[in-house]
Write a protein that holds these residues in place. Structure first.
Motif, mmCIF file in Angstrom:
data_model
loop_
_atom_site.group_PDB
_atom_site.id
_atom_site.type_symbol
_atom_site.label_atom_id
_atom_site.label_comp_id
_atom_site.label_asym_id
_atom_site.label_seq_id
_atom_site.Cartn_x
_atom_site.Cartn_y
_atom_site.Cartn_z
ATOM 1 N N ASN A 220 36.705 31.225 37.402
ATOM 2 C CA ASN A 220 37.544 30.769 36.339
ATOM 3 C C ASN A 220 37.589 32.042 35.687
ATOM 4 O O ASN A 220 38.964 32.682 35.327
ATOM 5 N N THR A 221 36.684 32.962 35.256
ATOM 6 C CA THR A 221 36.810 33.935 34.458
ATOM 7 C C THR A 221 37.218 34.973 35.108
ATOM 8 O O THR A 221 38.260 35.688 34.465
ATOM 9 N N GLU A 222 37.247 35.237 36.424
ATOM 10 C CA GLU A 222 37.764 36.283 37.250
ATOM 11 C C GLU A 222 39.397 36.057 37.364
ATOM 12 O O GLU A 222 40.094 37.007 37.288
ATOM 13 N N ARG A 223 39.567 34.825 37.582
ATOM 14 C CA ARG A 223 41.019 34.584 37.861
ATOM 15 C C ARG A 223 41.853 34.839 36.437
ATOM 16 O O ARG A 223 42.957 35.355 36.401
ATOM 17 N N MET A 224 41.324 34.424 35.096
ATOM 18 C CA MET A 224 41.944 34.626 34.090
ATOM 19 C C MET A 224 41.866 35.990 33.588
ATOM 20 O O MET A 224 43.143 36.441 33.310
ATOM 21 N N LYS B 117 57.875 33.852 30.840
ATOM 22 C CA LYS B 117 57.079 33.187 30.026
ATOM 23 C C LYS B 117 55.998 32.115 30.631
ATOM 24 O O LYS B 117 56.587 31.233 31.230
ATOM 25 N N ILE B 118 55.033 32.998 31.045
ATOM 26 C CA ILE B 118 53.924 32.425 31.831
ATOM 27 C C ILE B 118 52.788 31.783 31.133
ATOM 28 O O ILE B 118 52.340 32.603 30.390
ATOM 29 N N ALA B 119 52.313 30.620 31.244
ATOM 30 C CA ALA B 119 51.189 30.162 30.779
ATOM 31 C C ALA B 119 50.178 29.960 31.688
ATOM 32 O O ALA B 119 50.451 29.777 33.037
ATOM 33 N N PHE B 120 48.995 29.841 31.329
ATOM 34 C CA PHE B 120 47.654 29.878 32.246
ATOM 35 C C PHE B 120 46.856 28.744 31.801
ATOM 36 O O PHE B 120 46.609 28.451 30.604
ATOM 37 N N VAL B 121 46.611 27.902 32.652
ATOM 38 C CA VAL B 121 45.554 26.704 32.595
ATOM 39 C C VAL B 121 44.236 26.946 33.166
ATOM 40 O O VAL B 121 44.274 27.366 34.194
ATOM 41 N N THR B 122 43.230 27.302 32.296
ATOM 42 C CA THR B 122 41.894 27.633 32.754
ATOM 43 C C THR B 122 41.212 26.438 33.687
ATOM 44 O O THR B 122 41.376 25.265 33.145
ATOM 45 N N GLY B 123 40.138 26.914 34.174
ATOM 46 C CA GLY B 123 39.057 26.134 34.789
ATOM 47 C C GLY B 123 38.077 26.023 33.740
ATOM 48 O O GLY B 123 37.961 26.503 32.679
ATOM 49 N N ALA B 124 36.892 25.468 34.227
ATOM 50 C CA ALA B 124 35.504 25.491 33.387
ATOM 51 C C ALA B 124 35.373 26.885 33.024
ATOM 52 O O ALA B 124 35.170 27.841 33.832
ATOM 53 N N MET B 125 34.927 26.782 31.730
ATOM 54 C CA MET B 125 34.665 28.437 31.182
ATOM 55 C C MET B 125 33.327 28.662 31.753
ATOM 56 O O MET B 125 33.135 30.090 31.551
#
Lengths: 330, 330
Positions: A185-189, A172-180
């Motif tokens: 950020n896009t690539e990490r997400m 159960k893993i959540a993701f906190v994004t950086g600036a869109m």
DNA sequence: TCAGTGAAGTGAAACGTTTCACTTTTAACT
DNA sequence: AGTTAAAAGTGAAACGTTTCACTTCACTGA
């Protein structure tokens, strides 16, 4: 403001002679040269950089454009760039964001540029770049013969981190994004979500903007929901720090209650308690590579060599549930 | 390289008109102005900064000259400077040491300078400074109407630190120096020795050069002598870190075996174990003050206001033998 | 109709260098 | 002494802007 004309006058020679003498070129007698140099010294003469650069078309200077100095991030990149500059005869100018029209203004004040500032538009970079003005970009992907994108291999580190969490049993893993609007950020997400999808995991996504405060806020909304994940991946370390701060305030501990992973390996991440698991790279090498390639291009016109800067997962306390083997240290 | 001449031609006007239109001055008809702007856009025209600055005598830019980016020291100063720049219409250029003749080269490429680089000689600074080229120096003391030395109040912090050690009963205190050509080191040492003298204490002095390694080396020579002091003052935190590393390797603990105090309050000093007692200042404010005064001088010719940047002692674990009162925290 | 006015636009000099193409001086040979 | 070549030195154009001083033109009001 003494000019070369004053120097020439005092030395009793023509401006041409003075110029040659000062630059150590042309055929000028020793005595004359000496007289010119002495005159320059006596008059405290310094050539006007603008007049000189206007005439010669080169400045022998490279410019680095960043948004700001803080953030524990640019420092090492700048050091890497600087280390290469010191080996060459180039000068280095670093220019942070400013209110006035920096982009236009600085154009041609340097021979080439390294850009790491999302406030500078892709469009401007594309327009500015040319065979006479090569640009290395560190924060975006752009297609041009005169632009070299030198990007982090975000995917590699993120995959390693995901494998680490998954391998420990986290589901159960959540993701906190950086600036869109951030490429990284896009690539990490995207990588993270793809990895999760591959294992049939659903990952709730919480919006952040790379700041410590936004990590804190994301944590608050997760904690208040009452439905805790067993791991959280934050798109950078600052947000991981904010997340951990919120957890502490709620009496929760990482990794026991929630395992936390960040990205960037900022200097602090190693020293906090718990130390933060993160994804790092050699920023020094990153900067050095950028400078090296830019100067190579300027000196030899050798075409750019696109490649990715490797990253690797650095397991630390904030995410390591049990030590697999005593010798496995990060 | 499109020039204003190309723009003028395309718009069917004179160079003069093009210039006025592009700069939004002079009396130019709306239709004409629009045509010029469109031509510039179409040709991807950017004014040549050198030609422009050669003609106008101002660049509206200030330059900061530092030796390098690392050392966890410049970052906050630069941020402070940058914060002021953002409030103004000035540009900021940061220039680290380079092999070529930076000092001369950059002269007049900026309207004023902030200098924090001991590699630039006093002589050069004195010669360069003038009513048209004011300079703020952060690392030395110089006398001139056009030079503003903005120095740390080293004495204040050192006195507090000494009182702290002495108050704890330390009587055998050693001093590890920084680079001998450093103004700050000289002042720190002089103050420390004077304080000791005032209490009839003899202070052995060990040479260092501000690097972590030199602190380590100083510790080694002290430890090998067998005659341990009960406290050591290091002229900066890096050396204190080196000193502590050596102590650890010898199984010694701070403050129990030797109390350690550093100087600078580098970010790490707070997070190490033990945390390092040190002397700090707001480097952000320091940079901001420098930028503010420089820009004030440039804008209004208001004379410089010399003053010292306050420092204060920050007691932490590495030197605090017993907590005097539970509420007294740094 | 015409002097006067303000708006719109222009020509050319200037900023301080560098460097091409040229002249003058010196020295080295016959 | 005369020729030649190399060394030493110079005049002036160019780099791309800005801006002063000027012209042109259309309009106003009497």
């Amino acid at each position: 403001m003494t000019t070369i004309r004053d120097v020439a006058e005092r030395a009793g020679v023509s401006v041409t002679t003075a110029s040659y003498a000062l630059n150590g070129i042309g055929s000028i007698g020793d005595a004359t040269r000496k007289r010119v140099l002495e005159a320059a010294e006596a008059l405290n003469y310094h050539p006007n950089a603008f007049a000189r650069h206007l005439k010669k078309r080169k400045t022998h200077t490279i410019g680095v454009f960043i948004s700001r100095f803080g953030g524990a991030f640019y420092e090492e990149i700048l050091e890497g760039i600087h280390s290469i500059i010191l080996e060459t005869d180039y000068e280095l100018l670093v220019c942070p964001e400013s209110r006035s029209t920096r982009r236009m203004l600085l154009h041609r004040q340097v021979d080439g540029a390294i850009v790491f500032d999302s406030k500078i538009s892709d469009d401007d970079v594309l327009k500015l770049a040319s065979g006479h003005f090569p640009i290395v970009v560190l924060d975006r992907s752009l297609q041009s013969d005169f632009i070299l994108p030198l990007l982090l291999d975000n995917a590699q580190g993120v995959r390693e981190a995901f494998a680490h969490l998954y391998g420990q049993g986290c589901r159960k893993i959540a993701f906190v994004t950086g600036a869109m609007d951030s490429f990284d950020n896009t690539e990490r997400m995207a990588t993270f979500l793809a990895e999760a999808e591959g294992r049939n995991l659903h990952v709730p996504v919480y919006p952040g903007n790379f700041t410590e405060v936004s990590g804190y806020a994301a944590a608050m909304s997760i904690l208040q929901s009452g439905d805790l994940p067993d791991a959280v991946f934050c798109a950078n370390d600052q947000m991981a720090m904010g997340f951990l701060r919120a957890m502490k305030e709620h009496g929760l501990h990482a990794p026991a209650d929630i395992a936390i992973v960040g990205f960037d390996d900022i200097p602090l991440s190693r020293y906090l308690q718990p130390s933060i698991s993160t994804i790092g790279t050699s920023r020094f090498e990153w900067g050095a590579t950028a400078a090296r390639q830019l100067i190579d291009f300027l000196d030899t016109e050798s075409p750019f060599q696109p490649h990715r800067i490797p990253t690797r997962f650095l397991p630390r306390e904030s995410s390591t549930l049990r030590r697999e083997s005593p010798s496995a240290a990060g």
